[in-house]
Design an enzyme around this catalytic site. Structure first.
Site, PDB file in Angstrom:
ATOM      1  N   TYR A 197       0.833  -1.194   0.000  1.00 25.58           N
ATOM      2  CA  TYR A 197       0.000   0.000   0.000  1.00 25.58           C
ATOM      3  C   TYR A 197       0.881   1.263   0.000  1.00 25.58           C
ATOM      4  CZ  TYR A 197      -3.494   3.368   1.469  1.00 25.58           C
ATOM      5  OH  TYR A 197      -4.308   4.449   1.543  1.00 25.58           O
ATOM      6  N   LYS A 238     -11.826  -0.326   4.732  1.00 30.86           N
ATOM      7  CA  LYS A 238     -12.091  -1.058   3.502  1.00 30.86           C
ATOM      8  C   LYS A 238     -13.189  -2.103   3.712  1.00 30.86           C
ATOM      9  CE  LYS A 238      -8.717   1.593   2.391  1.00 30.86           C
ATOM     10  NZ  LYS A 238      -7.326   1.203   2.363  1.00 30.86           N
TER      11      LYS A 238
HETATM   12  C1  LIG Z   1      -6.103   1.691   2.921  1.00 31.47           C
HETATM   13  C2  LIG Z   1      -5.019   0.789   3.318  1.00 31.47           C
HETATM   14  C3  LIG Z   1      -4.150   1.103   4.365  1.00 31.47           C
HETATM   15  C4  LIG Z   1      -4.244   2.429   5.114  1.00 31.47           C
HETATM   16  O1  LIG Z   1      -5.440   2.530   5.809  1.00 31.47           O
HETATM   17  P1  LIG Z   1      -6.203   3.936   6.095  1.00 31.47           P
HETATM   18  O2  LIG Z   1      -7.406   3.501   6.824  1.00 31.47           O
HETATM   19  O3  LIG Z   1      -6.476   4.561   4.768  1.00 31.47           O
HETATM   20  O4  LIG Z   1      -5.255   4.756   6.905  1.00 31.47           O
HETATM   21  C5  LIG Z   1      -3.163   0.189   4.696  1.00 31.47           C
HETATM   22  N1  LIG Z   1      -3.036  -0.971   4.035  1.00 31.47           N
HETATM   23  C6  LIG Z   1      -3.850  -1.320   3.017  1.00 31.47           C
HETATM   24  C7  LIG Z   1      -3.656  -2.622   2.331  1.00 31.47           C
HETATM   25  C8  LIG Z   1      -4.859  -0.455   2.625  1.00 31.47           C
HETATM   26  O5  LIG Z   1      -5.651  -0.790   1.602  1.00 31.47           O
END
Ligand SMILES: *Cc1c(COP(=O)(O)O)cnc(C)c1O
Length: 381
Positions: free
Chosen positions: A98, A195
């Site tokens: 990420y 997510k």
């Molecule tokens: C979105 C995401 C993050 C970061 O998370 P946030 O809630 O946006 O701070 C870390 N790892 C993965 C795989 C992600 O998709």
């Protein structure tokens, strides 16, 4: 208790004062003490809040861990986990990860004397060759973002245990419905609850889950000392989202399969990356450690032209052009200019993030509509 039952019941109790079946939103910063130190387990909401606690217990149960901690975002969870380390320590990390995680590692923590080695994680000997006396942690993300490579968690855990390292797995893409890294030997599971776990694109939140009391104590200390905690309203929304996690993930997987089959047969598409495809290089590992292959699908275009990719991502109507993933609605993204823009071109191309790469977060709409939408957009080039 089985998984689908846990999503609905784990960590949650009817409100003792009113009988309300849903965990209330305890919108309070502080709690009455009868005498100094005489309270009902809560003193101040940075340290602990009952709505957050219900969510933390729920997530711990889903990940087969004893301890769950929630943070104000996924990156705030990453921040606290890396603060378990000290200057001089080294971390071996997936190179295909990420973009925001890459940014906090290289732009924030390197300044504080922590060193990161980025590598593909398909080859255990190659990872082993990077271990030295300062190595303290292995950081893995699987499926990786956006190439959807699958890393063998059991093999990594053997390597990390025999070298006394902490193994952290970012389980955001898979969710505990598809894979439970603690059962496979990981020490800490990290989540962006923003997510699939929240699932409705309405909250930013993160989590860390572990089984070891010592690690948990240090993480609680960091959660309280650094203070990146989520509010109770957001905790309520994620609890509500998780109640349908198993149902949503089933549909994400079904739709992901139909979309990747469709793309594999499309004349404008070069490669399709989805771990459920027999042609996927790590399909066997995915079959071994996952209970399904998820709704994230990436593909690149014949001719590899940046303009073609921009045309496609701008022409879809159900697939909304946006960052993020894991919500009920389908999203489309162009990693090279969006989520992975922080990673230098030469570095991103080594991992496969070429100019024409397109990433889909396949939602839970009727899949016939999604296929039709992609088809009309691809036929614009
Ligand atoms: C979105 C995401 C993050 C970061 O998370 P946030 O809630 O946006 O701070 C870390 N790892 C993965 C795989 C992600 O998709």
């Amino acid at each position: 208790m089985k998984f689908g039952t846990k999503t609905i019941h784990a960590g949650q109790h009817a409100d003792p004062t009113t009988g309300a079946i849903m965990t209330p939103v305890y919108q309070t910063s502080t709690y009455i003490q009868e005498k100094p130190g005489d309270h009902k387990g809560y003193e101040y909401s940075r340290t602990g809040n009952p709505t957050r606690k219900a969510l933390e217990d729920n997530i711990a149960a889903l990940e087969s861990g004893k301890y769950g901690l929630c943070f104000g975002s996924g990156l705030a969870a990453v921040d606290s986990i890396i603060k378990l380390l000290s200057p001089g320590d080294e971390v071996i990390s997936t190179n295909d990860l990420y973009g925001g995680t890459y940014r906090i590692f290289t732009k924030v923590f390197e300044q504080f004397g922590i060193k990161f080695h980025f590598t593909g994680m398909g080859n255990i000997e190659k990872i082993a060759s990077l271990i030295n006396s300062n190595t303290k942690m292995i950081w893995a993300e699987t499926p990786t973002n956006p190439m959807l490579n699958i890393i063998d968690i059991t093999a990594l855990s053997k390597l990390s245990k025999s070298n006394d390292l902490l193994l952290v797995v970012d389980n955001t893409f898979a969710t505990p419905y598809l894979q439970r890294p603690i059962e496979l030997g990981a020490d800490i599971v990290m989540h962006s609850l923003t997510k699939y776990m929240g699932g409705h694109s309405d909250v930013i939140m993160g989590a860390a889950i572990c089984n070891d009391e010592n690690i948990a104590e240090k993480l609680y200390f960091l959660q309280n000392s650094c203070g990146a905690v989520p509010g109770p309203q957001d905790a309520f929304l994620v609890l509500r989202g998780i109640k349908t996690l198993h149902l949503r993930m089933q549909r994400h997987c079904e739709n992901g399969k139909v979309i990747s089959d469709f793309l594999s047969n499309h004349s404008k598409v070069k490669n399709v990356f989805w771990p459920g495809l027999k042609s996927h290089p790590n399909h066997d590992v995915a079959e071994k450690q996952m209970n399904g292959f998820g709704g994230m699908v990436s593909f690149d275009l014949k001719g590899n032209q940046l303009e073609d990719a921009i045309k496609v991502v701008s022409a879809t109507k159900y697939f909304t052009l946006a960052e993020s993933l894991g919500g009920v609605e389908s999203l489309i993204g162009h990693p090279a200019s969006m989520t992975h823009a922080a990673i230098p071109k030469a570095e991103r191309e080594i991992t496969g993030v070429v100019d024409s790469l397109i990433r889909l977060s396949v939602g839970i709409e009727d899949v016939e509509d999604l296929v039709e939408d992609l088809d009309q957009a691809l036929n614009k080039i």
